[in-house]
Design a protein around this motif. Structure first.
Motif, PDB file in Angstrom:
ATOM      1  N   HIS A   1       0.810  -1.218   0.000  1.00 43.67           N
ATOM      2  CA  HIS A   1       0.000   0.000   0.000  1.00 43.67           C
ATOM      3  C   HIS A   1       0.842   1.266   0.000  1.00 43.67           C
ATOM      4  CE1 HIS A   1      -3.640  -2.327   0.637  1.00 43.67           C
ATOM      5  NE2 HIS A   1      -3.057  -2.960   1.632  1.00 43.67           N
ATOM      6  N   SER A   2       2.135   1.161  -0.202  1.00 44.23           N
ATOM      7  CA  SER A   2       2.975   2.352  -0.127  1.00 44.23           C
ATOM      8  C   SER A   2       4.062   2.338  -1.201  1.00 44.23           C
ATOM      9  CB  SER A   2       3.623   2.459   1.265  1.00 44.23           C
ATOM     10  OG  SER A   2       4.513   1.372   1.474  1.00 44.23           O
ATOM     11  N   THR A   3       4.571   3.525  -1.481  1.00 46.00           N
ATOM     12  CA  THR A   3       5.687   3.696  -2.402  1.00 46.00           C
ATOM     13  C   THR A   3       6.924   4.014  -1.572  1.00 46.00           C
ATOM     14  OG1 THR A   3       4.238   4.549  -4.135  1.00 46.00           O
ATOM     15  CG2 THR A   3       6.578   5.041  -4.336  1.00 46.00           C
ATOM     16  N   PRO A   4       8.024   3.263  -1.738  1.00 44.77           N
ATOM     17  CA  PRO A   4       9.225   3.515  -0.926  1.00 44.77           C
ATOM     18  C   PRO A   4       9.737   4.946  -1.069  1.00 44.77           C
ATOM     19  CG  PRO A   4       9.413   1.424  -2.094  1.00 44.77           C
ATOM     20  CD  PRO A   4       8.187   2.108  -2.645  1.00 44.77           C
ATOM     21  N   ASP A   5      10.232   5.484   0.029  1.00 40.08           N
ATOM     22  CA  ASP A   5      10.765   6.843   0.029  1.00 40.08           C
ATOM     23  C   ASP A   5      11.885   7.006  -0.995  1.00 40.08           C
ATOM     24  OD1 ASP A   5       9.045   7.720   1.995  1.00 40.08           O
ATOM     25  OD2 ASP A   5      10.436   7.317   3.636  1.00 40.08           O
ATOM     26  N   GLN A   6      12.741   5.999  -1.135  1.00 42.24           N
ATOM     27  CA  GLN A   6      13.867   6.128  -2.050  1.00 42.24           C
ATOM     28  C   GLN A   6      13.409   6.147  -3.509  1.00 42.24           C
ATOM     29  OE1 GLN A   6      15.838   7.153   0.670  1.00 42.24           O
ATOM     30  NE2 GLN A   6      17.187   6.812  -1.058  1.00 42.24           N
ATOM     31  N   TYR A   7      12.298   5.485  -3.803  1.00 46.73           N
ATOM     32  CA  TYR A   7      11.747   5.575  -5.159  1.00 46.73           C
ATOM     33  C   TYR A   7      11.289   6.999  -5.439  1.00 46.73           C
ATOM     34  CZ  TYR A   7       8.798   4.861  -9.241  1.00 46.73           C
ATOM     35  OH  TYR A   7       8.243   4.957 -10.491  1.00 46.73           O
ATOM     36  N   ARG A   8      10.614   7.603  -4.460  1.00 45.40           N
ATOM     37  CA  ARG A   8      10.186   9.000  -4.604  1.00 45.40           C
ATOM     38  C   ARG A   8      11.393   9.916  -4.768  1.00 45.40           C
ATOM     39  NH1 ARG A   8       4.843  10.104  -2.644  1.00 45.40           N
ATOM     40  NH2 ARG A   8       3.812   8.253  -1.822  1.00 45.40           N
ATOM     41  N   ARG A   9      12.446   9.629  -3.990  1.00 46.33           N
ATOM     42  CA  ARG A   9      13.667  10.430  -4.073  1.00 46.33           C
ATOM     43  C   ARG A   9      14.319  10.277  -5.454  1.00 46.33           C
ATOM     44  NH1 ARG A   9      16.605  14.709  -3.664  1.00 46.33           N
ATOM     45  NH2 ARG A   9      18.760  14.423  -3.006  1.00 46.33           N
ATOM     46  N   MET A  10      14.322   9.055  -5.993  1.00 52.65           N
ATOM     47  CA  MET A  10      14.876   8.833  -7.324  1.00 52.65           C
ATOM     48  C   MET A  10      14.113   9.643  -8.369  1.00 52.65           C
ATOM     49  SD  MET A  10      14.852   5.406  -9.690  1.00 52.65           S
ATOM     50  CE  MET A  10      13.092   5.682  -9.956  1.00 52.65           C
ATOM     51  N   ARG A  11      12.795   9.647  -8.278  1.00 52.22           N
ATOM     52  CA  ARG A  11      11.984  10.420  -9.223  1.00 52.22           C
ATOM     53  C   ARG A  11      12.316  11.906  -9.133  1.00 52.22           C
ATOM     54  NH1 ARG A  11       5.744   8.623  -9.389  1.00 52.22           N
ATOM     55  NH2 ARG A  11       5.803  10.523 -10.634  1.00 52.22           N
ATOM     56  N   GLN A  12      12.535  12.373  -7.902  1.00 52.91           N
ATOM     57  CA  GLN A  12      12.901  13.776  -7.706  1.00 52.91           C
ATOM     58  C   GLN A  12      14.245  14.090  -8.369  1.00 52.91           C
ATOM     59  OE1 GLN A  12      14.206  15.106  -3.698  1.00 52.91           O
ATOM     60  NE2 GLN A  12      12.523  16.575  -3.801  1.00 52.91           N
ATOM     61  N   LEU A  13      15.207  13.182  -8.217  1.00 53.57           N
ATOM     62  CA  LEU A  13      16.529  13.374  -8.826  1.00 53.57           C
ATOM     63  C   LEU A  13      16.429  13.398 -10.349  1.00 53.57           C
ATOM     64  CD1 LEU A  13      18.702  11.015  -6.578  1.00 53.57           C
ATOM     65  CD2 LEU A  13      18.547  13.509  -6.464  1.00 53.57           C
ATOM     66  N   ILE A  14      15.552  12.561 -10.908  1.00 52.30           N
ATOM     67  CA  ILE A  14      15.361  12.542 -12.363  1.00 52.30           C
ATOM     68  C   ILE A  14      14.760  13.863 -12.825  1.00 52.30           C
ATOM     69  CG2 ILE A  14      14.100  11.435 -14.251  1.00 52.30           C
ATOM     70  CD1 ILE A  14      14.322   8.803 -12.628  1.00 52.30           C
ATOM     71  N   ARG A  15      13.733  14.348 -12.111  1.00 49.07           N
ATOM     72  CA  ARG A  15      13.114  15.623 -12.493  1.00 49.07           C
ATOM     73  C   ARG A  15      14.128  16.766 -12.452  1.00 49.07           C
ATOM     74  NH1 ARG A  15       8.763  13.588  -9.361  1.00 49.07           N
ATOM     75  NH2 ARG A  15       9.448  14.801  -7.547  1.00 49.07           N
TER      76      ARG A  15
END
Length: 281
Positions: A167-181
């Motif tokens: 039910h959740s998205t890992p914090d590091q996945y969110r962080r990776m997306r931020q780095l890509i943006r």
């Protein structure tokens, strides 16, 4: 008059009792780590006893026990107490001798606040000389400049790789997306050269999505479109001592397995060499 004074005191004590109990749980865990000899067998024996102590611990799970490419054994335990508090116990061992221990208290932000998971260190012990020896070997091989102070880049933290963990998205996945943006290739290159296998996996995906998204094979992950904006790309100014291609080659030859989200089915293990292929390197 005495009854009037006693009643508010009792109410305050009742309200504070869960916090007092949680503090006692934390102290007991810290005491266990301080008094147990730093040998793998003794620690495992104590953890087996903890699993049987249902008065204090609701559940003690072995999240992972694996031999890292560096030669260090990584052990990671998740402790659920009867007071509904979660702790993470991370241990690095050199054969039978422990070279590092970290005990984290875990709290969770409500809703979709990022980061969702907050870790506070309650206990830390490191055999600096022994750990630095392994770090030096890694630095020589990967061209990194890690020290014992780079906790987030060392294998003390157990990250989950993937976009969907139940039910959740890992914090590091969110962080990776931020780095890509942000087109932050510098941080992704640091992750690629870290001693943390899951961070290396995120780095592979992040760099692939920045450099050759068309080559990514059979990926279930949503395609990310970086924002168009000026960004100082430090990676162009930083002279890595080992090239990205060489690091990717090392990972492709590695037998390491990544702790991977399997949706509602819990966790799984994916060879990092498989990710190298999937990401088109």
């Amino acid at each position: 008059m005495k009854l009037l004074l006693i009643r508010p005191f009792c109410i305050i004590l009742l309200l504070l009792s869960p916090y007092i109990a949680t503090a006692q749980e934390a102290k007991r865990l810290v005491d266990f780590l301080q008094t147990t000899p730093h040998h793998t067998a003794q620690i495992k024996q104590q953890i087996r006893q903890m699993k049987q102590d249902t008065t204090l611990y609701a559940e003690v799970n072995t999240a992972i026990e694996r031999l890292l490419p560096s030669g260090i054994t990584q052990l990671h335990y998740v402790v659920f107490t009867q007071q509904h508090q979660v702790y993470q116990l991370s241990i690095l061992a050199q054969k039978i001798q422990i070279i590092g221990i970290k005990l984290f208290k875990v709290t969770y932000n409500k809703g979709y606040t990022y980061p969702r998971e907050q870790l506070r260190t309650l206990y830390s012990w490191v055999n600096t000389a022994s750990l630095q020896k392994y770090i030096d070997g890694h630095n020589l091989l990967y061209g990194s400049q890690l020290t014992t102070g780079d906790i987030s880049l060392l294998p003390f933290r157990l990250y989950k790789y993937g976009s969907d963990c139940g039910h959740s998205t890992p914090d590091q996945y969110r962080r990776m997306r931020q780095l890509i943006r942000q087109k932050d290739e510098y941080t992704l290159q640091k992750w690629l050269r870290s001693m943390n296998i899951e961070l290396q996996a995120y780095a592979l995906e992040g760099l692939a999505r920045l450099k050759h998204p068309e080559k990514i094979k059979r990926s279930r992950l949503v395609e990310i479109h970086p924002q168009v904006k000026l960004q100082k790309r430090l990676s162009k100014k930083y002279l890595w001592r080992v090239s990205e291609a060489k690091v990717v080659q090392l990972l492709n030859q590695s037998t390491a397995k990544v702790y991977t989200c399997a949706g509602c089915f819990g966790m799984n293990y994916t060879p990092i060499a498989t990710l190298v292929e999937k990401m088109g390197f």
